[in-house]
Design a protein around this motif. Sequence first.
Motif, PDB file in Angstrom:
ATOM      1  N   LEU A  67       0.826  -1.208   0.000  1.00 45.01           N
ATOM      2  CA  LEU A  67       0.000   0.000   0.000  1.00 45.01           C
ATOM      3  C   LEU A  67       0.861   1.259   0.000  1.00 45.01           C
ATOM      4  O   LEU A  67       0.536   2.243  -0.674  1.00 45.01           O
ATOM      5  CB  LEU A  67      -0.921   0.002   1.220  1.00 45.01           C
ATOM      6  CG  LEU A  67      -2.052  -1.032   1.208  1.00 45.01           C
ATOM      7  CD1 LEU A  67      -2.849  -0.962   2.502  1.00 45.01           C
ATOM      8  CD2 LEU A  67      -2.968  -0.829   0.009  1.00 45.01           C
ATOM      9  N   ALA A  68       1.975   1.228   0.742  1.00 45.85           N
ATOM     10  CA  ALA A  68       2.894   2.370   0.734  1.00 45.85           C
ATOM     11  C   ALA A  68       3.466   2.586  -0.666  1.00 45.85           C
ATOM     12  O   ALA A  68       3.605   3.722  -1.138  1.00 45.85           O
ATOM     13  CB  ALA A  68       4.023   2.145   1.744  1.00 45.85           C
ATOM     14  N   GLY A  69       3.781   1.473  -1.333  1.00 47.93           N
ATOM     15  CA  GLY A  69       4.287   1.574  -2.700  1.00 47.93           C
ATOM     16  C   GLY A  69       3.240   2.135  -3.651  1.00 47.93           C
ATOM     17  O   GLY A  69       3.553   2.952  -4.526  1.00 47.93           O
ATOM     18  N   MET A  70       1.982   1.713  -3.494  1.00 50.26           N
ATOM     19  CA  MET A  70       0.911   2.245  -4.341  1.00 50.26           C
ATOM     20  C   MET A  70       0.780   3.755  -4.167  1.00 50.26           C
ATOM     21  O   MET A  70       0.613   4.499  -5.145  1.00 50.26           O
ATOM     22  CB  MET A  70      -0.418   1.567  -4.016  1.00 50.26           C
ATOM     23  CG  MET A  70      -0.604   0.210  -4.658  1.00 50.26           C
ATOM     24  SD  MET A  70      -2.308  -0.385  -4.525  1.00 50.26           S
ATOM     25  CE  MET A  70      -3.154   0.719  -5.650  1.00 50.26           C
ATOM     26  N   TRP A  71       0.850   4.211  -2.917  1.00 57.94           N
ATOM     27  CA  TRP A  71       0.769   5.653  -2.666  1.00 57.94           C
ATOM     28  C   TRP A  71       1.938   6.368  -3.339  1.00 57.94           C
ATOM     29  O   TRP A  71       1.759   7.398  -4.002  1.00 57.94           O
ATOM     30  CB  TRP A  71       0.781   5.918  -1.161  1.00 57.94           C
ATOM     31  CG  TRP A  71       0.843   7.377  -0.830  1.00 57.94           C
ATOM     32  CD1 TRP A  71      -0.184   8.262  -0.800  1.00 57.94           C
ATOM     33  CD2 TRP A  71       2.033   8.132  -0.530  1.00 57.94           C
ATOM     34  NE1 TRP A  71       0.281   9.525  -0.490  1.00 57.94           N
ATOM     35  CE2 TRP A  71       1.635   9.475  -0.320  1.00 57.94           C
ATOM     36  CE3 TRP A  71       3.378   7.798  -0.408  1.00 57.94           C
ATOM     37  CZ2 TRP A  71       2.550  10.473  -0.003  1.00 57.94           C
ATOM     38  CZ3 TRP A  71       4.284   8.797  -0.083  1.00 57.94           C
ATOM     39  CH2 TRP A  71       3.872  10.114   0.113  1.00 57.94           C
ATOM     40  N   ALA A  72       3.155   5.829  -3.189  1.00 55.18           N
ATOM     41  CA  ALA A  72       4.332   6.437  -3.821  1.00 55.18           C
ATOM     42  C   ALA A  72       4.194   6.425  -5.341  1.00 55.18           C
ATOM     43  O   ALA A  72       4.572   7.386  -6.029  1.00 55.18           O
ATOM     44  CB  ALA A  72       5.598   5.697  -3.394  1.00 55.18           C
ATOM     45  N   GLY A  73       3.646   5.334  -5.879  1.00 51.17           N
ATOM     46  CA  GLY A  73       3.455   5.242  -7.322  1.00 51.17           C
ATOM     47  C   GLY A  73       2.491   6.288  -7.843  1.00 51.17           C
ATOM     48  O   GLY A  73       2.688   6.854  -8.930  1.00 51.17           O
ATOM     49  N   GLN A  74       1.445   6.565  -7.079  1.00 51.89           N
ATOM     50  CA  GLN A  74       0.506   7.599  -7.488  1.00 51.89           C
ATOM     51  C   GLN A  74       1.154   8.980  -7.485  1.00 51.89           C
ATOM     52  O   GLN A  74       0.844   9.817  -8.339  1.00 51.89           O
ATOM     53  CB  GLN A  74      -0.715   7.560  -6.563  1.00 51.89           C
ATOM     54  CG  GLN A  74      -1.559   6.314  -6.753  1.00 51.89           C
ATOM     55  CD  GLN A  74      -2.598   6.129  -5.668  1.00 51.89           C
ATOM     56  OE1 GLN A  74      -2.609   6.857  -4.670  1.00 51.89           O
ATOM     57  NE2 GLN A  74      -3.468   5.151  -5.836  1.00 51.89           N
TER      58      GLN A  74
END
Length: 249
Positions: A210-217
């Motif tokens: 989830l942290a990676g998804m936020w960073a990806g956005q």
Amino acid sequence: MLDLSPSLVVVVAATFFAAGIVKGVTGMGLPTLAMGVLGALISPLAAASLLIAPSFVTNIWQLFAGPSFGVLALRLWPMMLAIVVGTVGGSSMLAGGSTLLTTGALGAALILYAAFTLLARQLRVPTDREPWLSPMVGAATGIVTGATGAFVMPAVPYLQALGLERDELVQALGLSFTVSTVALTAGLVWQGAFEVDNLFASVLAIAPALAGMWAGQVIRRRVSPSAFRRWFLICLLALGAKMLADAIF
């Protein structure tokens, strides 16, 4: 039971963070990247077990964030049903413990997906062909999922070929990936290959994903998604080639 040494915990967390970034930027790629990296370090069966919780949570998020769940579910249910049947049936390959076979199959799936996405022209599927083509694609996707733990082929290029709007496509991918995750879990349980102890480690992988998804956005707003996607696919192609070579030689 998977032996989670401190070094492996770090690798798993880093892998799911990176996979989350890819999903945040492109809308897909978390299971493919996670299986590709972890499948080269631990058994594909153990990697698939780790994938269950973070994949399910991120895909549910993606599925229900879109505008057309009901419409897409009615349109794509034959494909989703075939994915379930194919995945449960094909899970015997992943559960069978033949590391070379499943690693080689995963490598081949990664190569096929990356090469197709990099090189092929955008396909278009006429509406009148969907009733018989959707179940065929779903069954093929299920077999690949059951054998390798990767959800992308041939579901992703097929859904891209249906001419869906951007938000509908992202939601359709979320639907396909969610069904594949649930079906893979059911298949592993049916084969007696899913260890409950691994579920704890899988749940721990949710946070970095989830942290990676936020960073990806965040990255998606600053970097060209097409350039990021191109280099991601090139790396995936190289990783798949290595896995396939290791299985053959």
